[in-house]
Design a protein around this motif. Structure first.
Motif, PDB file in Angstrom:
ATOM      1  N   LYS A 247       9.561   7.085  20.731  1.00  0.00           N
ATOM      2  CA  LYS A 247       8.281   7.643  20.830  1.00  0.00           C
ATOM      3  C   LYS A 247       7.590   7.797  19.410  1.00  0.00           C
ATOM      4  N   ASP A 248       8.238   7.152  18.349  1.00  0.00           N
ATOM      5  CA  ASP A 248       7.761   7.464  16.946  1.00  0.00           C
ATOM      6  C   ASP A 248       6.990   5.973  16.592  1.00  0.00           C
ATOM      7  N   GLN A 249       5.707   6.209  15.842  1.00  0.00           N
ATOM      8  CA  GLN A 249       5.080   4.955  15.265  1.00  0.00           C
ATOM      9  C   GLN A 249       5.388   4.682  13.766  1.00  0.00           C
ATOM     10  N   TYR A 250       5.708   3.429  13.674  1.00  0.00           N
ATOM     11  CA  TYR A 250       5.547   2.793  12.164  1.00  0.00           C
ATOM     12  C   TYR A 250       4.658   1.777  12.245  1.00  0.00           C
ATOM     13  N   ILE A 251       4.450   1.256  11.073  1.00  0.00           N
ATOM     14  CA  ILE A 251       3.452   0.426  10.785  1.00  0.00           C
ATOM     15  C   ILE A 251       3.578  -0.650   9.829  1.00  0.00           C
ATOM     16  N   TYR A 252       3.491  -1.882  10.468  1.00  0.00           N
ATOM     17  CA  TYR A 252       3.701  -3.136   9.498  1.00  0.00           C
ATOM     18  C   TYR A 252       2.571  -3.498   8.869  1.00  0.00           C
ATOM     19  N   ALA A 253       2.600  -3.933   7.792  1.00  0.00           N
ATOM     20  CA  ALA A 253       1.072  -4.162   7.031  1.00  0.00           C
ATOM     21  C   ALA A 253       1.435  -5.357   6.039  1.00  0.00           C
ATOM     22  N   THR A 254       0.446  -5.855   5.682  1.00  0.00           N
ATOM     23  CA  THR A 254       0.245  -6.868   4.484  1.00  0.00           C
ATOM     24  C   THR A 254      -1.019  -6.891   3.936  1.00  0.00           C
ATOM     25  N   GLU A 255      -1.227  -7.116   2.773  1.00  0.00           N
ATOM     26  CA  GLU A 255      -2.665  -7.451   2.126  1.00  0.00           C
ATOM     27  C   GLU A 255      -3.347  -8.623   2.716  1.00  0.00           C
ATOM     28  N   SER A 256      -4.516  -8.262   2.959  1.00  0.00           N
ATOM     29  CA  SER A 256      -5.310  -9.182   3.765  1.00  0.00           C
ATOM     30  C   SER A 256      -5.565 -10.454   2.944  1.00  0.00           C
ATOM     31  N   VAL A 257      -5.816 -11.474   3.540  1.00  0.00           N
ATOM     32  CA  VAL A 257      -5.982 -12.802   2.937  1.00  0.00           C
ATOM     33  C   VAL A 257      -7.748 -12.679   2.741  1.00  0.00           C
ATOM     34  N   ASP A 258      -8.476 -12.211   3.654  1.00  0.00           N
ATOM     35  CA  ASP A 258      -9.624 -12.385   3.853  1.00  0.00           C
ATOM     36  C   ASP A 258     -10.282 -11.251   4.348  1.00  0.00           C
TER      37      ASP A 258
END
Length: 268
Positions: A247-258
């Motif tokens: 029930k828990d949320q984690y976040i994948y992220a990366t710096e945007s290319v554009d």
């Protein structure tokens, strides 16, 4: 634990100072054999999950970058979630051996009684000790998987917890612990991937990020209505995608290319 009307609440505090069961020698004697056997058959029994990102017609370079970073990380995590979630009785040695053979990045497996006292833990003397009591809270008739992250001096340890039962009687908790940064090493470019534990911390393997700015984002409000998008943190833009673990949320992220790119292949 306590009763409230007809609803029983699970509130387990797993103590770092634990009473361990005997019988760990059985684990030690079977692990090597089980791992060797599994290594020779796992591609037939459980083919490694692969997402062929080249087959997608990407129109957004930011999402293409993130998809290629997370696919070799999220596949094994999803498989572990299913493996743990499918167990609702006290696991035996065969289950424990198979888990450790299939998921070599898992650091620890523990089983508690209904009061939260550890009755089995492998390894018995882990390198990364539990820094403070782990608290799992949920309604046992509704809860399936819960997560707790322990932040020790050696880094984060995420525990996936699942209640187990004797018939319909709640009997305790199964906990599987791993350092999320170990999973990130499966990424083709580990320094480019970021995992955010909203309200707590940001996990990287050397990425040049402003952690305070990412944590300052109002994720609680964003996640009420969005599952993916782009945010500005500090003077940079990040493309992100949420991932539920139980029930828990984690976040994948990366710096945007554009940051100005448009279009999407996400199916939502």
């Amino acid at each position: 634990m306590h009763e409230s009307g007809n609803m029983r609440y699970l509130f387990l505090i797993i103590l770092a100072a634990a009473t361990l069961l005997g019988g760990c020698g059985v684990w030690d004697s079977t692990t090597e054999y089980t791992k060797e056997t599994w290594e020779t058959t796992r591609d037939f029994v459980n083919p490694p999950p692969v997402i062929d990102t080249d087959s997608y017609q990407f129109t957004n370079p930011n999402q293409e970058k993130l998809a290629k970073l997370i696919s070799p990380v999220d596949g094994p995590l999803t498989t572990l979630i299913r493996f743990v979630d499918d167990t609702d009785t006290m696991p035996g040695i065969d289950w424990l051996d198979l888990l450790m053979a299939r998921f070599p990045w898992v650091d620890r497996v523990l089983v508690t009684d209904e009061e939260g006292t550890i009755i089995f833990m492998q390894p018995q003397l882990p390198v990364k000790r539990i820094s403070k009591p782990l608290v799992f809270e949920g309604v046992w008739r509704q809860v399936r998987l819960l997560t707790v992250v322990d932040y020790s001096d050696l880094g984060p340890e995420m525990y996936i917890g699942r209640p187990y039962f004797d018939d319909v009687q709640f009997s305790g908790l199964i906990g599987v612990g791993f350092d999320p940064r170990s999973l990130m090493r499966l990424c083709p470019d580990p320094k480019a991937l970021i995992i955010i534990h909203p309200g707590h911390n940001v996990w990287t393997l050397g990425a040049d990020v402003d952690k305070e700015a990412l944590l300052a984002v109002d994720w609680e409000d964003i996640l009420k209505s969005e599952v993916q998008g782009q945010v500005k943190a500090g003077n940079r833009y990040y493309t992100w995608l949420t991932r539920y673990v139980g029930k828990d949320q984690y976040i994948y992220a990366t710096e945007s290319v554009d940051p100005n790119a448009e279009g999407s292949w996400w199916p939502f």
